[in-house]
Design a protein around this motif. Structure first.
Motif, PDB file in Angstrom:
ATOM      1  N   THR A 128       0.061   7.394  -8.622  1.00 57.81           N
ATOM      2  CA  THR A 128       0.180   7.934 -10.230  1.00 57.81           C
ATOM      3  C   THR A 128      -1.414   8.287  -9.988  1.00 57.81           C
ATOM      4  N   VAL A 129      -1.121   9.678 -10.850  1.00 48.96           N
ATOM      5  CA  VAL A 129      -2.381  10.299 -11.354  1.00 48.96           C
ATOM      6  C   VAL A 129      -2.670   9.776 -12.878  1.00 48.96           C
ATOM      7  N   ALA A 130      -3.895   9.748 -13.092  1.00 50.42           N
ATOM      8  CA  ALA A 130      -3.758   9.026 -14.580  1.00 50.42           C
ATOM      9  C   ALA A 130      -4.883  10.481 -14.855  1.00 50.42           C
ATOM     10  N   SER A 131      -4.871  10.294 -16.331  1.00 49.32           N
ATOM     11  CA  SER A 131      -6.111  11.347 -16.876  1.00 49.32           C
ATOM     12  C   SER A 131      -7.430  11.249 -16.819  1.00 49.32           C
ATOM     13  N   ASP A 132      -7.848  10.288 -16.301  1.00 49.50           N
ATOM     14  CA  ASP A 132      -9.098   9.882 -16.047  1.00 49.50           C
ATOM     15  C   ASP A 132      -9.462  10.687 -14.325  1.00 49.50           C
ATOM     16  N   GLY A 133      -8.536  10.916 -13.885  1.00 50.29           N
ATOM     17  CA  GLY A 133      -8.693  11.425 -12.626  1.00 50.29           C
ATOM     18  C   GLY A 133      -8.416  10.024 -11.079  1.00 50.29           C
ATOM     19  N   THR A 134      -7.998   9.280 -11.990  1.00 50.11           N
ATOM     20  CA  THR A 134      -7.731   7.347 -10.952  1.00 50.11           C
ATOM     21  C   THR A 134      -6.237   7.946  -9.810  1.00 50.11           C
ATOM     22  N   LEU A 135      -6.553   8.128  -9.106  1.00 53.58           N
ATOM     23  CA  LEU A 135      -5.150   8.287  -8.287  1.00 53.58           C
ATOM     24  C   LEU A 135      -4.438   6.839  -7.283  1.00 53.58           C
ATOM     25  N   ALA A 136      -3.933   6.610  -6.688  1.00 50.97           N
ATOM     26  CA  ALA A 136      -2.985   5.824  -6.610  1.00 50.97           C
ATOM     27  C   ALA A 136      -2.089   5.535  -5.822  1.00 50.97           C
ATOM     28  N   VAL A 137      -2.163   4.914  -3.801  1.00 50.09           N
ATOM     29  CA  VAL A 137      -0.783   6.295  -3.382  1.00 50.09           C
ATOM     30  C   VAL A 137      -0.159   4.090  -3.284  1.00 50.09           C
ATOM     31  N   THR A 138       0.950   4.025  -3.550  1.00 47.79           N
ATOM     32  CA  THR A 138       1.341   2.823  -3.117  1.00 47.79           C
ATOM     33  C   THR A 138       3.050   3.169  -2.266  1.00 47.79           C
ATOM     34  N   PRO A 139       3.002   2.514  -1.216  1.00 48.84           N
ATOM     35  CA  PRO A 139       4.607   2.665  -0.870  1.00 48.84           C
ATOM     36  C   PRO A 139       5.327   1.860  -1.112  1.00 48.84           C
ATOM     37  N   ALA A 140       6.891   1.652  -1.700  1.00 48.38           N
ATOM     38  CA  ALA A 140       7.951   1.400  -1.822  1.00 48.38           C
ATOM     39  C   ALA A 140       8.315   0.043  -1.640  1.00 48.38           C
ATOM     40  N   SER A 141       8.531  -0.638  -2.476  1.00 48.44           N
ATOM     41  CA  SER A 141       8.681  -2.902  -2.297  1.00 48.44           C
ATOM     42  C   SER A 141       9.067  -3.626  -0.755  1.00 48.44           C
ATOM     43  N   GLY A 142       8.252  -4.258  -1.032  1.00 51.83           N
ATOM     44  CA  GLY A 142       8.790  -4.540   1.044  1.00 51.83           C
ATOM     45  C   GLY A 142       8.203  -3.719   1.764  1.00 51.83           C
ATOM     46  N   SER A 143       7.630  -2.524   1.246  1.00 48.75           N
ATOM     47  CA  SER A 143       7.296  -1.915   2.956  1.00 48.75           C
ATOM     48  C   SER A 143       5.642  -1.209   2.700  1.00 48.75           C
ATOM     49  N   THR A 144       5.150  -0.719   3.329  1.00 45.70           N
ATOM     50  CA  THR A 144       3.507  -0.963   3.530  1.00 45.70           C
ATOM     51  C   THR A 144       3.510   0.538   4.211  1.00 45.70           C
ATOM     52  N   ILE A 145       2.203   1.361   3.878  1.00 38.99           N
ATOM     53  CA  ILE A 145       1.834   2.449   3.733  1.00 38.99           C
ATOM     54  C   ILE A 145       1.084   2.286   5.511  1.00 38.99           C
ATOM     55  N   GLN A 146       2.040   3.381   6.225  1.00 41.17           N
ATOM     56  CA  GLN A 146       1.927   3.126   8.171  1.00 41.17           C
ATOM     57  C   GLN A 146       1.427   4.618   8.375  1.00 41.17           C
ATOM     58  N   THR A 147       0.153   4.947   9.588  1.00 40.39           N
ATOM     59  CA  THR A 147      -0.329   5.208  10.475  1.00 40.39           C
ATOM     60  C   THR A 147      -0.225   5.465  11.649  1.00 40.39           C
ATOM     61  N   THR A 148       0.780   6.342  12.417  1.00 36.67           N
ATOM     62  CA  THR A 148       0.976   6.099  13.743  1.00 36.67           C
ATOM     63  C   THR A 148      -0.299   7.381  14.646  1.00 36.67           C
ATOM     64  N   VAL A 149      -1.054   6.415  15.542  1.00 40.14           N
ATOM     65  CA  VAL A 149      -2.219   7.553  16.072  1.00 40.14           C
ATOM     66  C   VAL A 149      -1.308   7.694  17.961  1.00 40.14           C
ATOM     67  N   LYS A 150      -1.304   8.439  17.853  1.00 43.68           N
ATOM     68  CA  LYS A 150      -0.924   8.689  19.990  1.00 43.68           C
ATOM     69  C   LYS A 150      -2.001   9.362  20.419  1.00 43.68           C
ATOM     70  N   LEU A 151      -2.242   8.214  21.835  1.00 41.33           N
ATOM     71  CA  LEU A 151      -3.782   9.177  22.599  1.00 41.33           C
ATOM     72  C   LEU A 151      -4.742   9.667  23.178  1.00 41.33           C
ATOM     73  N   LYS A 152      -4.572  10.101  24.087  1.00 41.83           N
ATOM     74  CA  LYS A 152      -3.969  10.667  25.692  1.00 41.83           C
ATOM     75  C   LYS A 152      -5.930   9.610  26.067  1.00 41.83           C
ATOM     76  N   THR A 153      -5.643   8.853  27.296  1.00 41.85           N
ATOM     77  CA  THR A 153      -6.368   7.624  27.727  1.00 41.85           C
ATOM     78  C   THR A 153      -7.211   7.811  28.558  1.00 41.85           C
ATOM     79  N   LEU A 154      -7.802   7.541  29.694  1.00 39.60           N
ATOM     80  CA  LEU A 154      -8.014   7.805  31.367  1.00 39.60           C
ATOM     81  C   LEU A 154      -6.766   7.167  31.482  1.00 39.60           C
ATOM     82  N   LEU A 155      -6.450   6.494  30.875  1.00 38.27           N
ATOM     83  CA  LEU A 155      -5.616   5.287  32.050  1.00 38.27           C
ATOM     84  C   LEU A 155      -4.173   5.721  31.608  1.00 38.27           C
TER      85      LEU A 155
END
Length: 217
Positions: A128-155
């Motif tokens: 949602t973007v309001a006229s005053d510049g306020t912005l909000a990001v929300t997931p679908a009902s019952g869900s969550t905002i999620q990020t998966t990060v895959k990293l290379k390590t020494l192991l």
């Protein structure tokens, strides 16, 4: 004399009872326009896109004041407009994509040698973007905002999953940008090399609609 006075009074009352005409263009200016503030309305269904602002990076750091974590110099988002009411008001978008070019990402976490991928899960999200510049990001009902990060390590390769209930940001007409600062994610799975909290910061600009710059009214 009385007749003329009465007629004059009736005419004055009638004139006062007629509402002042409001120019349609001023009354109907929507929250999102292209070309300029108060310009051409962004149509429902239009797809908005934006890269990272020139010279900036998207970061996921282990603390709000630190510099340890993951940094990317190339990222884009894509969102379709689902509602664009008259201003002042709140426009709604559906975020269908947010990508990070893993070749532009690096990590300075001890033991991590590289970034394999960063994936934004559980799309679409509602923005949602309001006229005053306020912005909000929300997931679908019952869900969550999620990020998966895959990293290379020494192991070997590790996978870190981070979640947030919502994100808050700002939209600015100065450079047609949207920005997020230190938005906190919590690790929900991953090895000890995955930091327990991730703080996301990024600035995307310019936001465009089929190449035309988007403004908030």
């Amino acid at each position: 004399m009385r007749t003329r006075t009465l007629v004059t009074l009736v005419g004055a009352v009638a004139a006062l009872s007629i509402p002042a005409a409001v120019p349609a263009s001023a009354a109907d200016t929507p929250v999102l326009t292209t070309g300029s503030a108060g310009g051409t309305a962004v149509a429902v269904g239009d797809v908005l896109t934006a890269p990272l602002a020139a010279g900036t990076h998207a970061t996921l750091y282990s603390s709000s004041t630190g510099t340890s974590g993951v940094t990317c110099s190339s990222s884009t988002f894509t969102a379709s407009v689902t509602d664009n009411p008259a201003a002042p008001g709140t426009a709604t978008e559906s975020v269908s994509g947010q990508s990070f070019d893993s070749s532009s990402c690096t990590s300075n976490v001890l033991g991590v040698t590289g970034v394999t991928s960063i994936t934004v899960d559980n799309l679409p999200y509602t923005t949602t973007v309001a006229s005053d510049g306020t912005l909000a990001v929300t997931p679908a009902s019952g869900s969550t905002i999620q990020t998966t990060v895959k990293l290379k390590t020494l192991l070997g390769s590790i996978t870190c999953v981070y979640q947030a209930a919502s994100l808050a940001g700002t939209a600015s007409n100065d450079d047609s940008s949207i920005a997020f600062t230190n938005q906190q994610f919590t690790k929900t799975s991953g090895s000890s090399l995955c930091f327990s909290s991730g703080y996301f910061t990024a600035k995307y600009a310019p936001v465009t609609d089929n190449g035309a710059t988007v403004y908030v009214n």
